[in-house]
Design an enzyme around this catalytic site. Sequence first.
Site, PDB file in Angstrom:
ATOM      1  CG  HIS A   1      40.398 -61.294 -12.118  1.00  0.00           C
ATOM      2  ND1 HIS A   1      41.656 -60.814 -11.867  1.00  0.00           N
ATOM      3  CD2 HIS A   1      40.121 -60.920 -13.392  1.00  0.00           C
ATOM      4  CE1 HIS A   1      42.108 -60.185 -12.937  1.00  0.00           C
ATOM      5  NE2 HIS A   1      41.199 -60.243 -13.871  1.00  0.00           N
TER       6      HIS A   1
ATOM      7  CD  GLU B   1      34.466 -59.120 -18.807  1.00  0.00           C
ATOM      8  OE1 GLU B   1      35.032 -58.038 -18.996  1.00  0.00           O
ATOM      9  OE2 GLU B   1      34.966 -60.216 -19.102  1.00  0.00           O
TER      10      GLU B   1
ATOM     11  CE  LYS C   1      37.847 -54.862 -10.712  1.00  0.00           C
ATOM     12  NZ  LYS C   1      37.425 -53.856 -11.675  1.00  0.00           N
TER      13      LYS C   1
ATOM     14  CG  ASP D   1      40.614 -63.576 -19.462  1.00  0.00           C
ATOM     15  OD1 ASP D   1      41.713 -63.011 -19.291  1.00  0.00           O
ATOM     16  OD2 ASP D   1      39.582 -62.961 -19.766  1.00  0.00           O
TER      17      ASP D   1
ATOM     18  CE  LYS E   1      43.800 -61.608 -15.899  1.00  0.00           C
ATOM     19  NZ  LYS E   1      43.643 -61.769 -17.304  1.00  0.00           N
TER      20      LYS E   1
HETATM   21  C1  BG6 Z   1      40.883 -58.949 -17.334  1.00  0.00           C
HETATM   22  C2  BG6 Z   1      40.488 -59.997 -18.339  1.00  0.00           C
HETATM   23  O1  BG6 Z   1      41.770 -59.485 -16.399  1.00  0.00           O
HETATM   24  O2  BG6 Z   1      39.735 -58.460 -16.665  1.00  0.00           O
HETATM   25  C3  BG6 Z   1      39.467 -59.439 -19.299  1.00  0.00           C
HETATM   26  O3  BG6 Z   1      41.629 -60.421 -19.054  1.00  0.00           O
HETATM   27  C4  BG6 Z   1      38.311 -58.816 -18.568  1.00  0.00           C
HETATM   28  O4  BG6 Z   1      39.006 -60.461 -20.190  1.00  0.00           O
HETATM   29  C5  BG6 Z   1      38.811 -57.830 -17.527  1.00  0.00           C
HETATM   30  O5  BG6 Z   1      37.489 -58.153 -19.513  1.00  0.00           O
HETATM   31  C6  BG6 Z   1      37.679 -57.278 -16.703  1.00  0.00           C
HETATM   32  O6  BG6 Z   1      38.145 -56.304 -15.821  1.00  0.00           O
HETATM   33  P1  BG6 Z   1      37.140 -55.320 -15.111  1.00  0.00           P
HETATM   34  O7  BG6 Z   1      37.990 -54.555 -14.160  1.00  0.00           O
HETATM   35  O8  BG6 Z   1      36.540 -54.469 -16.185  1.00  0.00           O
HETATM   36  O9  BG6 Z   1      36.119 -56.156 -14.437  1.00  0.00           O
END
Ligand code: BG6
Length: 512
Positions: free
Chosen positions: A266, A242, A208, A261, A174
Site C-alpha cells: 500500500h 490504525e 480507494k 504487511d 497479498k
Molecule cells: C490490509 C492489512 O492490507 O490493510 C491490514 O493486511 C490492515 O493489516 C488493512 O488492517 C487496512 O485496510 P484499510 O482499508 O482499513 O485501511
Amino acid sequence: MADSASSWTNPLRDPQDLRLPRIAGPCSVVIFGVTGDLAQRKLLPAIYDLANRGLLPASFGLTGFGRRDWSNEQFAEFVKAAVQRGARTTFKESTWEQLAAGIRFVRGEFDDPDAFKRLSDTVAELDRVRGTRGNHAFYMSVPPSAFPIVSRQLADSGLSKSQEGAWRRVIIEKPFGHDLQSAKELAETVSSVFDPESIFRIDHYLGKETVQNLLALRFANMLFEPIWNANYVDHVQITMAEDLGIGGRAGYYDGIGAARDVIQNHLLQLLALTAMEEPVSFSAHDLTLEKTKILSAVRIPKDLAAHTARGQYAAGWQGPEKVVGYLDERGIDKTSETETYAAVRLNIDTRRWAGVPFYLRTGKRLGKRVTEIAVVFKKAPHLPFESTATRELGKNAIVLRVQPDEGITLRFGSKVPGTAMEVRDVNMDFSYGRSFTEASPEAYERLILDVFLGEPSLFPTTEEVNLSWNILDPIEEFWATQGQPQPYRSGTWGPQQADDMMHNDGRAWRMP
Ligand code: BG6
C-alpha cells in the site's frame, strides 16, 4: 487469450457516455477461502453492493469452495449473514433473491482432484443454467502457501483454460511473497497456469476513491504540478495509522510485521502515485511504466539505524478501552520480534525529487485511524515581517486525506485578525462528504468489478511487486539483526525511535 469483457458489446458501456455506469458482462466468481475474515468482511458484501447498484449481470454466479459440509442453501445463508453485517448499501430482498439464485457451494480440500472436478461441473452448470458463458474468475483469498496447489488443481481440472470467446482470470490477495525471492517463485507458479493478462493482484489501496483522486489532483489541475518538485517541496510524509490491534489475525501477522504487511504494497504504491511523472494515458501500460520508473529510482538510506524505526505495541488505552500488548495477544509467541510499527525514510533519485525525503510510517494501536499523504513545502526564502510576526507560521502543506475523513487540506499562513501583523497557519479543507452527495464505493467493489471488466489499471504488476521487495529486503535484513522492536504504549503515536529518526533530520511527524 480472447477477452470477452472488452469485446462483448454492452450498449451501456459506451465509453463516450460518462453518465452510464460500467456493467460487467455475463460471468461468475469462485472464491477460495470463502469462510475467511476477508471474504466475510469485504468480498461478499462488495459483491452484494455491486449487484445492488446494478453493476453485475442478472445471471451472475457466486461459488464458494471450502471444507464445510454445506449445501448451496446453507452457504447462501452464510453469504446473506455476511452481506447483512457488512454491505454498504441497504439490503433489498429483490437483489438478494437474484444473487442467491446463482450461489453454489463446492465442498472439498485443495489437494483433492475430485473436488476440483466437482467445481468444474458446477461452473459448467452455471454456464448452462445461468448463462455465465464460460467467463469465470477465481479469487484466491487464501495464504500464499496454498497458491501452488490451487493453481495446479485449476490447471489439471481444465478450469484455468478459457474457451474461445470467453475468459478465465485469477485474483490474488497479498502478501505476494515475503521477500523478492519468494515473490518471484509465487509469480512463476501462478503464471505457469494463467496468462499474465489474466492475473489480477489486489492492492485494495489502489481501489480507494481518494487514492484515485491523487491522479485527478495532480494531473487535472494547473495549480499544483508546477510546485510538485524538489524546488518547492521540503519532504513528503505518508502515514497509515490504525487504532486497532491485530485482532484475530495472529497466524497471518506474526512473522510478517507492519512493513511487509503494508509498506511493501500500500505505502509504496502511494509513494509511486505521489512521485511519478504524468503518464501518457491512464491505461494500465502507461500507468505501470511511470510507477516502475519511480520504484526503480527509490534509494534506501545508508544508515538504516538512524533512518528507520520499528516498534511493537505494549498494553495501553484505546479510547476508553484497556488493551493488551502485542506479546499478550492470543496466538502470539511471548518472544516474538515482529514489528507492529515501522517507519522508513526513502529518497528518490530523479531530477524532480533529488534531496526530498519521503517518510513512510505505519502502525497498529496508534492514536487514531488515519491514512494521509502530506506534501510539505519549504519555507518562503524571505519573510518581510518582524520575526515575532511569524513565530507560529509552519511550512505550507497539501494533505491528501485518504481516510477516514476523505478530502484534501491546504495549510498556509494567514494574518491573524487584529491591529498587529501576526501570521499563523490555517487550513482550507475540501471534504468529499460535503462536496458530493454520492458516497464513495468500497475499494473492493471497484476492484472486483474491474476484474470482471478485464480492466487492469488498478492492479500492480509483477515488476512493481518485485521492485517493492527490492526496496524492503535490505531493510528487513537489517532489522532481523536488531532483536526486539522498541515497545510503544497502545494509543500513542509509536516508538521514540520514530521521533528520533525525524528529529535527526530536523523535522517532526505531523500530528494527524
Ligand atoms: C490490509 C492489512 O492490507 O490493510 C491490514 O493486511 C490492515 O493489516 C488493512 O488492517 C487496512 O485496510 P484499510 O482499508 O482499513 O485501511
